[in-house]
Design an enzyme around this catalytic site. Structure first.
Site, PDB file in Angstrom:
ATOM      1  N   VAL A  79       0.906  -0.811  -0.253  1.00 14.98           N
ATOM      2  CA  VAL A  79       0.042   0.298  -0.177  1.00 14.98           C
ATOM      3  C   VAL A  79       0.840   0.767   0.221  1.00 14.98           C
ATOM      4  O   VAL A  79       1.367   1.842   0.808  1.00 14.98           O
ATOM      5  CB  VAL A  79      -0.520   0.331   1.401  1.00 14.98           C
ATOM      6  CG1 VAL A  79      -2.022   1.284   1.147  1.00 14.98           C
ATOM      7  CG2 VAL A  79      -1.895  -0.806   1.029  1.00 14.98           C
ATOM      8  N   PRO A  80       1.015   2.203  -1.237  1.00 10.23           N
ATOM      9  CA  PRO A  80       2.128   2.955  -1.513  1.00 10.23           C
ATOM     10  C   PRO A  80       2.146   4.124  -0.343  1.00 10.23           C
ATOM     11  O   PRO A  80       1.881   5.422  -1.110  1.00 10.23           O
ATOM     12  CB  PRO A  80       2.632   2.875  -2.889  1.00 10.23           C
ATOM     13  CG  PRO A  80       0.897   2.619  -3.210  1.00 10.23           C
ATOM     14  CD  PRO A  80       0.333   1.558  -1.830  1.00 10.23           C
ATOM     15  N   CYS A  81       1.966   3.404   0.365  1.00  7.49           N
ATOM     16  CA  CYS A  81       1.971   5.544   1.514  1.00  7.49           C
ATOM     17  C   CYS A  81       3.586   6.313   1.168  1.00  7.49           C
ATOM     18  O   CYS A  81       3.419   7.360   1.033  1.00  7.49           O
ATOM     19  CB  CYS A  81       1.759   5.384   2.399  1.00  7.49           C
ATOM     20  SG  CYS A  81       3.407   4.292   3.513  1.00  7.49           S
ATOM     21  N   HIS A  82       4.425   6.035   0.253  1.00  7.46           N
ATOM     22  CA  HIS A  82       5.711   6.802  -0.016  1.00  7.46           C
ATOM     23  C   HIS A  82       5.299   7.493  -0.874  1.00  7.46           C
ATOM     24  O   HIS A  82       5.720   8.533  -1.787  1.00  7.46           O
ATOM     25  CB  HIS A  82       6.749   5.572  -0.601  1.00  7.46           C
ATOM     26  CG  HIS A  82       6.522   4.774  -1.851  1.00  7.46           C
ATOM     27  ND1 HIS A  82       5.660   3.967  -1.401  1.00  7.46           N
ATOM     28  CD2 HIS A  82       6.872   5.064  -2.733  1.00  7.46           C
ATOM     29  CE1 HIS A  82       5.747   2.753  -2.446  1.00  7.46           C
ATOM     30  NE2 HIS A  82       6.406   3.312  -3.646  1.00  7.46           N
ATOM     31  N   ARG A  83       3.960   7.744  -1.942  1.00  6.86           N
ATOM     32  CA  ARG A  83       3.573   7.913  -2.606  1.00  6.86           C
ATOM     33  C   ARG A  83       2.666   9.311  -2.734  1.00  6.86           C
ATOM     34  O   ARG A  83       2.218  10.128  -3.626  1.00  6.86           O
ATOM     35  CB  ARG A  83       2.606   7.026  -4.065  1.00  6.86           C
ATOM     36  CG  ARG A  83       3.954   6.191  -4.444  1.00  6.86           C
ATOM     37  CD  ARG A  83       3.025   5.282  -5.685  1.00  6.86           C
ATOM     38  NE  ARG A  83       3.845   3.846  -6.255  1.00  6.86           N
ATOM     39  CZ  ARG A  83       3.422   2.960  -6.610  1.00  6.86           C
ATOM     40  NH1 ARG A  83       1.455   3.020  -6.238  1.00  6.86           N
ATOM     41  NH2 ARG A  83       3.708   1.348  -6.081  1.00  6.86           N
TER      42      ARG A  83
END
Lengths: 161, 179
Positions: free
Chosen positions: B146-150
């Site tokens: 779940v790409p919270c880095h984006r």
């Protein structure tokens, strides 16, 4: 919070931690209790039973005693089952003894009467103290001392050439 | 030293492995990979199993084989051979309600693109709750997947990250996002 399966206030460590910490000692105890040939079965039964019951534990104290209590039950079950079967003429060891190992001692321990066997195994193979032995075997501390003493006397007799 | 009998098969047969885990090396450091029969439970940078023991089950065992599909997809992602993950996810360690909707919105941000805290808060139904969105992403139990880095600040600032901002930069650079 999701999934309240663990009783409030009890923080049990991940089961893998118990395995990493106690697996070797549980196995040694069972080798002394039931012999090399049957130790692996008892070992597996012990850990499956422990894993099954683990989430229901009310306390994270004395996990080691809890494990050895289970192991001791498995060993006693094993001896009871064997007593009901006709005795084989001789048990053929699967592998020769390791020279210089503890095997002679552990084999001799396995031949002791059940309570002496358990007490001696806990005391001299696992270095357990008498209060701990009493807890694991559900007997008094005096009885734990007596069983160790009687067991050692018999071992000394058996192991003297 | 004799080796001890392996217990994994017996545990499997008895259906008693509630959580299986491994530690997987990656370009952003060692990742704790934990799976349940429902799917991937967590990827964690801090290797701490105690929150899992407390809220899911203490029947936690080191069984790398159970995590094979996750490890393979992670390897592909870090080798730039995979842009999205095809995995069942177990969201039991995630927050409910708004926090969960923030994660769902974040999961829809495509590879190599970015959004803002306000953007995911809006998608989750509360445009003004961008701070709460940041908090929810900080508690994301499934980073990378779940790409919270984006998710970045609206002014272009990097914002925070569960595993530290350096990891966030590494992941964005891997995906070709230039800041």
């Amino acid at each position: 919070m999701p999934g309240k399966r663990v009783p409030e206030g009890v923080e049990l460590p991940p089961f893998q931690t118990l395995l990493d910490t106690h697996a070797r000692d549980v196995h040694r105890f069972l080798v002394a209790s039931v012999g090399h040939v049957d130790a692996d079965d008892c070992y597996q039964e012990t850990w499956v039973s422990a894993l099954r019951a683990y989430p229901r534990l009310r306390s994270a104290q004395n996990l080691r005693s809890w494990l050895f209590t289970i192991a001791n039950h498995k060993a006693l079950d094993h001896h009871r089952a064997r007593a009901r079967r006709p005795m084989p003429v001789a048990e053929i060891p699967e592998q020769p003894d390791v020279p210089g190992g503890d095997s002679d001692f552990e084999f001799a321990v396995a031949e002791l009467p059940p309570k002496q066997r358990t007490a001696v195994a806990l005391r001299y193979i696992l270095d357990a103290g008498y209060p701990e032995i009493a807890t694991m075997m559900n007997i008094s501390e005096a009885a734990a001392r007596r069983n160790v003493h009687e067991g050692l006397k018999r071992l000394r007799h058996d192991l003297t050439p | 030293m004799t080796s001890l009998p392996d217990l994994t098969a017996a545990f499997e047969d008895a259906g008693l492995i509630d959580v299986a885990y491994t530690i997987e090396p990656s370009p952003v450091g060692d990742l704790l990979v934990a799976v349940t029969p429902r799917g991937l439970l967590t990827l964690s940078y801090n290797n701490d199993l105690s929150p899992i023991a407390a809220s899911i089950s203490p029947r936690i065992l080191y069984v790398p084989a159970r995590t094979d599909s996750v490890r393979r997809q992670l390897e592909e992602y870090f080798a730039r051979k995979r842009q999205s993950f095809d995995l069942d996810l177990d969201f039991r360690l995630a927050r409910q309600g708004f926090g969960r909707r923030v994660l769902a919105a974040t999961a829809r941000i495509p590879y190599g693109q970015v959004s803002t805290y306000k953007g995911v808060a809006t998608e989750a139904g509360s445009p003004r709750a961008f701070r709460a969105a940041g908090t929810a992403l900080g508690a994301n139990p499934l980073p990378v997947v779940v790409p919270c880095h984006r998710v970045l600040h609206a002014d272009g600032g990097l914002g925070g990250y569960t595993g530290g901002v350096e990891r966030k930069q590494t992941l964005l650079a891997l995906e070709g996002v230039t800041g």
